[in-house]
Write an enzyme that holds these catalytic residues in place. Structure first.
Site: not given
Lengths: 291, 158
Positions: B80, B87
């Site tokens: 994660y 991103e």
């Protein structure tokens, strides 16, 4: 009959005590009895004797959380846009470039828009103080933050563009503005007429509910076709304002408002249908014949 | 929609954010496609999804190997943050090109009296990771504690 005690499986907490349960009652029937006791909230006006309970009445207390009065919420959420729009109209410093501070737009429609927008919110404030009769005293406290963000946020967003030094007036000029203004004014009068009609349905201090019907006022004849003409007129007002200013954020605000009001209108329509057997079948919730 | 127990809201959110990263950032700003950050989030997402869908499939078949359940609720701890870093770095890399090209931006004056600054929008998106990421991350940690300790309890009674 038998006594049945229902406990929460996880916490072992006593949820419900049913006395006088028939020995041959099925579990389904017991479930029914249970959900009935957990049903909708009682009203302040309900009389103890008339409630569907046994010899011992068990009342369940539900904590609704922090509450705030409807009047307070309405006044706050409406005063904001009134004030905020004016900050942009008067081009208060730090919004647009410094050379524009306290200048005035050269477009008539911009001044007209300010009058309309301000009138709209003054009307709402006065109606909150003198016209509306609220069924509920309070709503959850978190609503004031949600509602104010919505109203104040959109007001700032619209006002920014309409009062911007680079604002572009409507494509079809004065014709467009006149037509849009007419729509706006008619819908404001309509909305007000409906508010008055609804107020007259209910005597001061009471919480009775009756089917609204058209009165001598032509604006109320919309009741023939919709359950919530106040919302119909409100959407109309904002469409008028959007056409008048030819501003996309206004159109978006109208769309969001329309969506929310449709949800409310459908709910209101449904409860009218449930409560009154003789409810006029021609009526739609918010848009005649359509929605 | 009832087939697996995940929340529709959370899942839609995740799907939307991924579609956004792929189309509105990586595809739209070609210069960014050779960045290492892209590789980073693609790897993170890929591994996550392989495990997640295996988890759902086996669950639906009522034959879930403990390893898959373990993987789903443990590997996210690394994957994660990896994905989020990829991103954010990708969006950050795209910024100068968005500014230069005025990508997806509308400025005043125009006849609809509307403006949109995609550069500012991307910065807002990056900022939104600050409240959102910890919430989602700790939700998964909480889920992990619930799910993995539950299995241990069941094992005790076998």
């Amino acid at each position: 009959g038998k006594h049945v005690e229902i406990l929460d499986a996880k916490t072992r907490e006593k949820l419900c005590f049913l006395d006088k349960v028939e020995p041959h009652a099925t579990i389904a029937e017991i479930k029914n009895l249970f959900t009935k006791t957990q049903g909708k909230s009682l009203k302040d006006e309900d009389v103890l004797q008339k409630l569907p309970v046994g010899t011992t009445a068990t009342l369940y207390f539900r904590d609704l959380g922090a509450q705030i009065s409807w009047v307070t919420v309405f006044l706050t959420e409406y005063a904001g846009p009134l004030f905020i729009y004016l900050l942009f109209y008067f081009r208060v410093p730090f919004i647009y470039g410094h050379k524009y501070d306290f200048t005035s737009s050269r477009h008539t429609v911009v001044h007209l828009a300010c009058i309309c927008h301000s009138f709209h919110y003054v009307k709402r404030l006065l109606e909150t103080l003198f016209v509306h009769r609220f069924s509920h005293g309070t709503m959850p406290l978190r609503n004031i933050f949600k509602n104010c963000t919505y109203y104040w946020g959109f007001a700032a967003w619209m006002a920014y563009y309409i009062n911007h030094p680079l604002y572009t007036p409507p494509t079809y000029g004065a014709q467009q503005v006149k037509l849009a203004l007419a729509i706006f004014v008619i819908c404001q009068l309509g909305n007000f007429s409906i508010h008055m009609a609804l107020r007259d349905l209910r005597p001061a201090g009471s919480k009775t509910r009756k089917i609204p019907y058209p009165t001598k006022n032509p604006f109320t004849w919309l009741f023939l076709l919709v359950s919530c003409p106040n919302y119909t007129y409100e959407v109309g007002s904002w469409i008028g304002f959007a056409i008048m200013t030819q501003c996309l954020p206004v159109a978006l605000f109208s769309l969001v408002g329309f969506t929310q009001m449709t949800i409310w209108a459908k709910g209101k329509h449904r409860s009218y249908l449930k409560e009154f057997r003789d409810y006029p079948p021609l009526r739609m919730p918010i848009i005649p014949f359509l929605l | 929609m009832g087939i697996v127990p995940s929340s529709v809201v959370l899942t839609s959110f995740q799907v939307m954010s991924r579609v956004f990263l792929i189309w509105a950032v990586t595809h739209s700003v070609k210069e960014v496609q050779t960045e290492d950050s892209v590789l980073l989030f693609v790897i993170a997402w890929t591994i996550t999804e392989i495990i997640r869908y295996s988890f759902y499939t086996f669950s639906l078949l009522n034959h879930l190997p403990y390893l898959i359940k373990w993987a789903r609720y443990t590997l996210f701890i690394v994957l994660y943050p990896m994905g989020v870093s990829g991103e954010l770095l990708t969006i950050y890399a795209a910024l100068p090109f968005v500014r230069q090209a005025g990508l997806y931006s509308i400025s005043l004056p125009n006849k609809y009296n509307f403006s949109f600054d995609y550069y500012a929008f991307l910065i807002l998106i990056m900022i939104s990771y600050i409240p959102l990421f910890p919430q989602l991350y700790f939700h998964m940690i909480h889920q992990r504690r619930k799910v993995l300790s539950h299995t241990e309890e069941h094992k005790k009674f076998e």
